[in-house]
Design a protein around this motif. Structure first.
Motif, PDB file in Angstrom:
ATOM      1  N   THR A 175       0.852  -1.195   0.000  1.00  9.16           N
ATOM      2  CA  THR A 175       0.000   0.000   0.000  1.00  9.16           C
ATOM      3  C   THR A 175       0.882   1.237   0.000  1.00  9.16           C
ATOM      4  N   GLU A 176       0.557   2.180  -0.862  1.00  8.35           N
ATOM      5  CA  GLU A 176       1.304   3.437  -0.938  1.00  8.35           C
ATOM      6  C   GLU A 176       0.396   4.576  -0.494  1.00  8.35           C
ATOM      7  N   ILE A 177       0.903   5.400   0.428  1.00  7.66           N
ATOM      8  CA  ILE A 177       0.124   6.519   0.963  1.00  7.66           C
ATOM      9  C   ILE A 177       0.818   7.825   0.596  1.00  7.66           C
ATOM     10  N   MET A 178       0.089   8.692  -0.083  1.00  9.28           N
ATOM     11  CA  MET A 178       0.620   9.989  -0.474  1.00  9.28           C
ATOM     12  C   MET A 178      -0.498  11.023  -0.374  1.00  9.28           C
ATOM     13  N   THR A 217      11.106   3.462  -5.896  1.00  9.68           N
ATOM     14  CA  THR A 217      11.878   4.698  -5.840  1.00  9.68           C
ATOM     15  C   THR A 217      11.714   5.357  -4.475  1.00  9.68           C
ATOM     16  N   LYS A 218      12.823   5.728  -3.889  1.00  9.37           N
ATOM     17  CA  LYS A 218      12.762   6.384  -2.581  1.00  9.37           C
ATOM     18  C   LYS A 218      12.128   7.761  -2.712  1.00  9.37           C
ATOM     19  N   ASP A 219      11.161   8.044  -1.856  1.00  4.66           N
ATOM     20  CA  ASP A 219      10.428   9.310  -1.899  1.00  4.66           C
ATOM     21  C   ASP A 219       9.985   9.650  -0.478  1.00  4.66           C
ATOM     22  N   ARG A 224       5.043   3.631   2.489  1.00  2.29           N
ATOM     23  CA  ARG A 224       4.655   2.339   1.936  1.00  2.29           C
ATOM     24  C   ARG A 224       4.542   1.290   3.041  1.00  2.29           C
ATOM     25  N   TYR A 225       3.510   0.444   2.926  1.00  2.00           N
ATOM     26  CA  TYR A 225       3.305  -0.669   3.836  1.00  2.00           C
ATOM     27  C   TYR A 225       3.271  -1.974   3.045  1.00  2.00           C
ATOM     28  N   ARG A 288      11.371  -8.392   6.737  1.00  2.00           N
ATOM     29  CA  ARG A 288      10.589  -7.152   6.751  1.00  2.00           C
ATOM     30  C   ARG A 288      11.455  -5.985   7.231  1.00  2.00           C
ATOM     31  N   ASP A 289      12.305  -6.231   8.221  1.00  2.00           N
ATOM     32  CA  ASP A 289      13.197  -5.170   8.695  1.00  2.00           C
ATOM     33  C   ASP A 289      14.166  -4.743   7.598  1.00  2.00           C
ATOM     34  N   TYR A 290      14.695  -5.722   6.854  1.00  2.00           N
ATOM     35  CA  TYR A 290      15.606  -5.378   5.763  1.00  2.00           C
ATOM     36  C   TYR A 290      14.867  -4.655   4.642  1.00  2.00           C
ATOM     37  N   LEU A 291      13.611  -5.012   4.421  1.00  2.00           N
ATOM     38  CA  LEU A 291      12.805  -4.348   3.413  1.00  2.00           C
ATOM     39  C   LEU A 291      12.691  -2.859   3.678  1.00  2.00           C
ATOM     40  N   LYS A 292      12.582  -2.500   4.930  1.00  2.00           N
ATOM     41  CA  LYS A 292      12.498  -1.074   5.273  1.00  2.00           C
ATOM     42  C   LYS A 292      13.769  -0.321   4.841  1.00  2.00           C
ATOM     43  N   SER A 293      14.902  -0.994   4.976  1.00  2.00           N
ATOM     44  CA  SER A 293      16.152  -0.341   4.594  1.00  2.00           C
ATOM     45  C   SER A 293      16.263  -0.226   3.073  1.00  2.00           C
ATOM     46  N   VAL A 294      15.699  -1.186   2.347  1.00  2.00           N
ATOM     47  CA  VAL A 294      15.699  -1.142   0.882  1.00  2.00           C
ATOM     48  C   VAL A 294      14.826  -0.003   0.391  1.00  2.00           C
ATOM     49  N   ASP A 295      13.620   0.111   0.987  1.00  2.00           N
ATOM     50  CA  ASP A 295      12.650   1.123   0.556  1.00  2.00           C
ATOM     51  C   ASP A 295      13.028   2.505   1.052  1.00  2.00           C
ATOM     52  N   GLY A 296      13.775   2.562   2.101  1.00  2.00           N
ATOM     53  CA  GLY A 296      14.165   3.849   2.660  1.00  2.00           C
ATOM     54  C   GLY A 296      13.036   4.513   3.406  1.00  2.00           C
TER      55      GLY A 296
END
Length: 296
Positions: A175-178, A217-219, A224-225, A288-296
């Motif tokens: 899910t993307e929140i903007m 893309t980092k923004d 993102r969830y 999931r923790d590593y995913l956060k570092s990938v997504d930024g």
């Protein structure tokens, strides 16, 4: 020109076959491609049926309906005719042959083809998400808290299918929140095709996260969830395998491409595939923790 893949799985009840014209003329081919009647037959011009054969006798048949369908294309006319039917009452079954018969009501020309049906695929018990006994599978673990990537092997040794090629897709749902707007999105991580000499696919954690990093893309204005991962296997027939192999990019010195079609009095492909979808896979806590570092 005929292209159609019958699918007896629960995921695809609506069956679609594309039937169009092969055209020649004095104009530039790109110009002719912009005209509907260069490509499409009229909705009443063709009678299209599929017959279900049991050895030397017809068990059943269905008549296909012509449906004008929009497509987004820059070269060809943006509407095509798709011929379709619903696979109700298990019309498509293993052990039968299916004959496509296309009759042109104006010219009397008849085009035919036959195929068997791919059915019966399933993953081994540990990869079915929830088994018949209620056992919940482990989540995908692609990364460990020691800082190492891991891989997962997806197997189907006990599958009772009659397929020849296998394509596995991991559908990454998030899910993307903007600006307060929630948008459900997905990314599809596709593994290479393999043939029926193997009964497993290896998902490399490093490659999986590299794919996500390239496509997310980092923004700082976007949150993102991660939701879940769906696992989709598509199993193809022998004719489909041949068609794919013949149409692979040419890499050698000889540039002449062999030709393959199983359409009588026409060209194209009429064959079978089977899809199996398992939903709602999770990622391990470390992943999931590593995913956060990938997504930024």
């Amino acid at each position: 020109v005929v292209f159609g893949l019958l699918d007896a799985s629960d995921e695809n009840q609506l069956q679609k076959i594309k039937i169009s014209k092969a055209f020649l003329g004095n104009m530039d081919a790109y110009q002719m491609a912009q005209y509907s009647d260069s490509i499409n037959y009229g909705v009443d011009e063709l009678d299209v049926k599929i017959y279900k054969w049991d050895f030397n006798q017809i068990e059943d048949s269905v008549e296909l309906i012509a449906v004008p369908t929009y497509r987004d294309g820059e070269i060809f006319y943006d509407s095509i005719i798709v011929y379709q039917f619903d696979n109700v009452n298990s019309f498509l079954q293993k052990g039968y042959e299916y004959e496509l018969v296309v009759k042109n009501n104006k010219s009397g020309n008849i085009v035919t083809s036959r195929t068997e049906i791919v059915t019966g695929f399933d993953f081994d018990l540990n990869y079915r998400n929830v088994s018949t006994s209620g056992f919940q599978t482990y989540p995908f673990s692609f990364y460990t808290n020691e800082g190492d990537f891991r891989s997962s092997n997806i197997t189907w040794d006990n599958s009772n299918d009659n397929g020849k090629i296998y394509q596995l897709d991991l559908i990454f749902n998030y899910t993307e929140i903007m600006d307060g707007v929630y948008t459900e999105k997905s990314l599809i991580y596709s593994l290479p095709l393999i043939d029926d000499t193997e009964s497993k696919m290896r998902i490399e954690g490093n490659s999986f996260f590299n794919f996500l990093e390239l496509n997310l893309t980092k923004d700082d204005e976007v949150v993102r969830y991660f939701n879940d991962i769906d696992m989709l296997m598509t199993v193809g027939s022998e004719n489909l395998e041949t068609y794919i192999n013949v149409n692979k990019p040419i890499t050698g010195i000889v540039q002449e491409r062999p030709h393959f079609t199983n359409i009588n009095n026409g060209i194209g492909l009429f064959s079978s595939r089977f899809t199996r979808l398992i939903e709602n896979y999770n990622l391990s806590t470390d992943s999931r923790d590593y995913l956060k570092s990938v997504d930024g």
